[in-house]
Design an enzyme around this catalytic site. Structure first.
Site, short mmCIF file in Angstrom:
data_model
loop_
_atom_site.label_atom_id
_atom_site.label_comp_id
_atom_site.label_asym_id
_atom_site.label_seq_id
_atom_site.Cartn_x
_atom_site.Cartn_y
_atom_site.Cartn_z
N HIS A 114 0.83 -1.20 0.00
CA HIS A 114 0.00 0.00 0.00
C HIS A 114 0.87 1.26 0.00
O HIS A 114 0.61 2.21 -0.75
CB HIS A 114 -0.92 0.01 1.23
CG HIS A 114 -2.15 -0.82 1.07
ND1 HIS A 114 -2.11 -2.18 0.88
CD2 HIS A 114 -3.48 -0.48 1.09
CE1 HIS A 114 -3.35 -2.65 0.79
NE2 HIS A 114 -4.20 -1.64 0.92
N HIS A 167 0.69 -4.80 8.70
CA HIS A 167 2.13 -4.59 8.59
C HIS A 167 2.71 -4.14 9.93
O HIS A 167 2.01 -3.52 10.74
CB HIS A 167 2.46 -3.53 7.54
CG HIS A 167 2.21 -3.96 6.13
ND1 HIS A 167 2.96 -4.91 5.50
CD2 HIS A 167 1.27 -3.56 5.24
CE1 HIS A 167 2.50 -5.09 4.27
NE2 HIS A 167 1.47 -4.28 4.09
#
Length: 346
Positions: A114, A167
């Site tokens: 992302h 993450h």
């Protein structure tokens, strides 16, 4: 490394529990930064504002996504939503965290896609807006607004990925740095309207290059499906593990996009409108029509079999730039029946 990962879990816990009112914002931010939205939403929106800028965003998006896939294969990287259980951390330390539908991505975690892909693809947009603003004002405070907005958005994306347990912070940081560097490097080197064979070879290189690396690593004894197995094992709900988050889903999207862009730029429809300047109303109509076609493509769904899904995904993203670049503008221009002056370089 264990302490770094533990600190990441603590940060995610703090974001989830200390700032509960921001949950919807984090979910919305991570949705806006979904790499798939770069292809399906940002690309047509930017392309209809500036053809050159739209192609730059699209090219950088699929090149960077391919590089992100390769980086993840070599860097591995656990994701918080499975590491907290697999490592035994949750058994040793009471932790109050929970997953979300967008938490359960199946690829390795490092670096953050992302952050990396969105940061790279939006770089030329930020530069173009900064140049436009700089030409219209002398105020240094106004001139820094585009760059500040770009950095703020990427920071929010990074925090949202930590919040969602997708993450660890160091993976986010790696993605941010890689994205900015790649955006800076690739922006001046985007090919414009090359021969069709160039785009075909690009698509073939992306597909065969990644496949060759995959089978080489597999032959060496590395199980690259390890992350898929862990995601399926530790995701709270099986329906949250989506097939389009698999590594080869992005590969089929990238190679299909490269081929589709080449086909689009060499269609008779594009040849008729490539030097036509569309008015603002026509550009809005193009975007609305493109979004309508996107809704239809999404409505079609996808085959349940993995191999058929990859083929379908490849064909879908081969078709998409043909619609955005060639067919939709041609239809709008033809239906509006307006003569237009030659397009200026943008």
């Amino acid at each position: 490394m264990e302490s770094t990962l533990s600190a990441g879990i603590m940060m995610a816990e703090a974001l989830q529990n200390q700032l509960p009112g921001l949950e919807n914002m984090w979910l919305w931010v991570t949705f806006l930064a979904d790499p798939k939205n770069l292809f399906q939403f940002y690309f047509p929106a930017v392309y209809y504002a500036s053809r050159r800028l739209g192609i730059s965003l699209f090219w950088i998006a699929f090149i960077t996504e391919w590089l992100n896939l390769v980086f993840k294969w070599f860097l591995f990287g656990d994701r918080p939503f499975w590491w907290v259980h697999e490592s035994g951390y949750s058994a040793q330390t009471p932790v109050q965290i929970h997953q979300f539908p967008s938490s359960c991505e199946t690829g390795p975690g490092s670096p953050s896609g992302h952050c990396m892909i969105t940061g790279a693809a939006l770089w030329p947009v930020m530069i173009a807006i900064s140049s436009q603003v700089a030409s219209q004002t002398r105020s240094p405070w106004v001139r820094v607004i585009p760059g500040l907005a770009y950095c703020t958005f990427l920071l929010a994306v990074g925090l949202s990925r930590v919040f969602l347990l997708a993450h660890f912070p160091h993976q986010v940081l790696a993605g941010l740095l890689a994205g900015v560097i790649l955006g800076w490097l690739l922006s001046p080197r985007v090919p414009m309207e090359r021969e069709l064979s160039f785009y075909g070879l690009t698509a073939l290189t992306l597909m065969l290059g990644a496949s060759l690396m995959y089978w080489t690593l597999f032959t060496l004894g590395l199980d690259l499906s390890w992350s898929i197995n862990l995601a399926s094992k530790w995701c709270d709900r099986p329906e949250w593990v989506l097939v389009d988050s698999r590594p080869f889903a992005s590969l089929s999207r990238d190679s299909g996009s490269a081929l589709g862009l080449g086909i689009a730029l060499h269609t008779p429809c594009y040849a008729q409108i490539r030097r036509v300047h569309l008015g603002n109303g026509q550009k809005i109509a193009c975007f609305v029509l493109a979004m309508g076609l996107l809704v239809f493509l999404e409505w079609l769904g996808h085959p349940p079999q993995i191999s058929l899904f990859y083929i379908f995904n490849f064909l879908k993203f081969t078709l998409w730039p043909c619609l955005v670049v060639a067919l939709v503008p041609w239809m709008v221009h033809t239906l509006s029946a307006q003569e237009a002056p030659p397009i200026r370089s943008s």
